[in-house]
Write an enzyme that holds these catalytic residues in place. Structure first.
Site, PDB file in Angstrom:
ATOM      1  N   ASP A   1      -1.028  -6.239  -0.316  1.00  0.00           N
ATOM      2  CA  ASP A   1      -1.364  -5.657   0.986  1.00  0.00           C
ATOM      3  C   ASP A   1      -2.873  -5.524   1.136  1.00  0.00           C
ATOM      4  O   ASP A   1      -3.556  -5.059   0.210  1.00  0.00           O
ATOM      5  CB  ASP A   1      -0.759  -4.242   1.096  1.00  0.00           C
ATOM      6  CG  ASP A   1       0.503  -4.206   1.926  1.00  0.00           C
ATOM      7  OD1 ASP A   1       0.797  -5.193   2.632  1.00  0.00           O
ATOM      8  OD2 ASP A   1       1.200  -3.177   1.853  1.00  0.00           O
TER       9      ASP A   1
ATOM     10  N   ASP B   1       0.830  -1.206   0.000  1.00  0.00           N
ATOM     11  CA  ASP B   1       0.000   0.000   0.000  1.00  0.00           C
ATOM     12  C   ASP B   1       0.868   1.261   0.000  1.00  0.00           C
ATOM     13  O   ASP B   1       0.350   2.374  -0.090  1.00  0.00           O
ATOM     14  CB  ASP B   1      -1.034  -0.010   1.139  1.00  0.00           C
ATOM     15  CG  ASP B   1      -0.407  -0.115   2.517  1.00  0.00           C
ATOM     16  OD1 ASP B   1       0.838  -0.170   2.618  1.00  0.00           O
ATOM     17  OD2 ASP B   1      -1.169  -0.143   3.508  1.00  0.00           O
ATOM     18  N   SER B   2       2.192   1.072   0.023  1.00  0.00           N
ATOM     19  CA  SER B   2       3.096   2.211  -0.215  1.00  0.00           C
ATOM     20  C   SER B   2       2.812   2.817  -1.586  1.00  0.00           C
ATOM     21  O   SER B   2       3.228   3.936  -1.877  1.00  0.00           O
ATOM     22  CB  SER B   2       4.562   1.771  -0.133  1.00  0.00           C
ATOM     23  OG  SER B   2       4.799   0.631  -0.934  1.00  0.00           O
TER      24      SER B   2
ATOM     25  N   GLU C   1       9.232  -3.783  10.370  1.00  0.00           N
ATOM     26  CA  GLU C   1       9.557  -2.458   9.824  1.00  0.00           C
ATOM     27  C   GLU C   1      10.056  -1.530  10.929  1.00  0.00           C
ATOM     28  O   GLU C   1       9.384  -1.349  11.957  1.00  0.00           O
ATOM     29  CB  GLU C   1       8.318  -1.852   9.132  1.00  0.00           C
ATOM     30  CG  GLU C   1       8.590  -0.462   8.564  1.00  0.00           C
ATOM     31  CD  GLU C   1       7.594  -0.004   7.522  1.00  0.00           C
ATOM     32  OE1 GLU C   1       6.655  -0.743   7.188  1.00  0.00           O
ATOM     33  OE2 GLU C   1       7.784   1.132   7.033  1.00  0.00           O
TER      34      GLU C   1
ATOM     35  N   GLU D   1      -1.261  -5.502   8.669  1.00  0.00           N
ATOM     36  CA  GLU D   1      -0.446  -4.873   9.717  1.00  0.00           C
ATOM     37  C   GLU D   1      -1.029  -5.117  11.097  1.00  0.00           C
ATOM     38  O   GLU D   1      -2.242  -5.021  11.286  1.00  0.00           O
ATOM     39  CB  GLU D   1      -0.387  -3.353   9.483  1.00  0.00           C
ATOM     40  CG  GLU D   1       0.340  -2.960   8.222  1.00  0.00           C
ATOM     41  CD  GLU D   1       0.463  -1.443   8.069  1.00  0.00           C
ATOM     42  OE1 GLU D   1       0.100  -0.692   8.999  1.00  0.00           O
ATOM     43  OE2 GLU D   1       0.927  -1.015   6.994  1.00  0.00           O
TER      44      GLU D   1
HETATM   45  O1  KIV Z   1       3.567  -1.102   1.507  1.00  0.00           O
HETATM   46  C1  KIV Z   1       4.766  -1.428   1.560  1.00  0.00           C
HETATM   47  O2  KIV Z   1       5.564  -1.108   0.683  1.00  0.00           O
HETATM   48  C2  KIV Z   1       5.213  -2.193   2.706  1.00  0.00           C
HETATM   49  C3  KIV Z   1       6.701  -2.332   2.898  1.00  0.00           C
HETATM   50  C4  KIV Z   1       7.234  -1.090   3.496  1.00  0.00           C
HETATM   51  C5  KIV Z   1       7.034  -3.523   3.691  1.00  0.00           C
HETATM   52  O3  KIV Z   1       4.429  -2.655   3.473  1.00  0.00           O
END
Ligand code: KIV
Length: 259
Positions: free
Chosen positions: A86, A47-48, A183, A116
């Site tokens: 995610d 979700d980044s 993280e 998460e």
């Molecule tokens: O969304 C993402 O890129 C992540 C990484 C930082 C592990 O969860």
């Protein structure tokens, strides 16, 4: 290989002597294909993407619709790597909804899902795993909680925090996760967790060599998002500078000399 076979193979990478797990984010077909062809173990449609692709200030703006669109694109490019999607914020408020949304991600092409949090997610993890969908946990700094936390903070600095992380890691392991992302956990605590759990830990911002593998955001690796570079990032290319220079050259080439 089925997604369950890939997840089992990943889980086995916690064993002593296994090669470190390599994981990279990718949000589209060409990036996923390039990462897959280069041999990465896990492709994370994280979700980044809310920040580094969609231009939001953080990941709390990402929806299931965003995730489904990008998981489907990346899945078309990934063959050998485990494609991990995610579960975005608000998509796993209870076990039933978590299973429905995890199923939607797998129908779009994800082979495993990541969510998460620790103890409050155990029943959701159990429900998704019972639905035969591999789950990867995510502890430490949790970007989906950035607003409640008031920023991105290192985790495991106190013994109480460290003990809480160890307890959550073991509970997630018992709930059936096949790997655990850590993280921004202080290196000694990341190492402590890695020694105690039987699933591979995949670190980001935890230093090198303290986990069973590492994950990085692709823009941090290739230098394509110059507006924010985390302190632990190590760019191996300068894609943003190359794009700016190629665009400038294009503009110069099509501009008549006398204009
Ligand atoms: O969304 C993402 O890129 C992540 C990484 C930082 C592990 O969860």
């Amino acid at each position: 290989m089925t997604s369950l076979d890939k997840a089992a193979a990943l889980k086995a990478r916690a064993a002593a002597g296994s090669a470190p797990v390599s994981a990279l984010t990718a949000y589209d077909y060409p990036t996923a294909r390039l990462a897959d062809e280069a041999g990465v173990d896990v492709i994370l449609v994280g979700d980044s993407l809310g920040m580094v692709v969609l231009g939001f200030p953080d990941t709390t703006h990402v929806t299931m619709d965003h995730m489904l669109h990008h998981v489907a694109a990346a899945a078309r490019g990934a063959e050998k790597a485990l494609l991990l999607g995610d579960l975005p914020i608000h998509s796993y408020p209870d076990p039933e909804t978590a299973v429905i949304n995890a199923r939607c991600l797998t129908e779009a092409g994800a082979e495993a899902v990541k969510l998460e949090g620790g103890l409050r997610q155990i029943e959701k993890v159990q429900a998704i795993v019972a639905a035969d969908i591999p789950v990867i946990g995510h502890l430490g700094m949790l970007p989906q909680r950035v607003k409640e936390e008031g920023g991105y903070k290192k985790k495991g600095k106190t013994e109480a925090q460290a003990a809480e992380l160890v307890e959550a890691s073991l509970a997630l392991q018992d709930a059936g996760i096949c790997a655990l992302v850590l993280e921004s956990v202080v290196p000694e605590v990341a190492a402590r967790i890695s020694h105690q759990v039987s699933v591979p830990t995949i670190g980001i911002g935890c230093g090198h060599g303290h986990t069973h593998g590492e994950v990085a955001v692709i823009s941090d690796v290739v230098g394509s998002y110059p507006w924010f570079v985390p302190p632990f990032a190590k760019p191996r290319a300068q894609v943003a500078a190359s794009i700016s220079s190629a665009v400038g050259e294009f503009i110069r080439d099509i501009t008549p000399l006398d204009s």
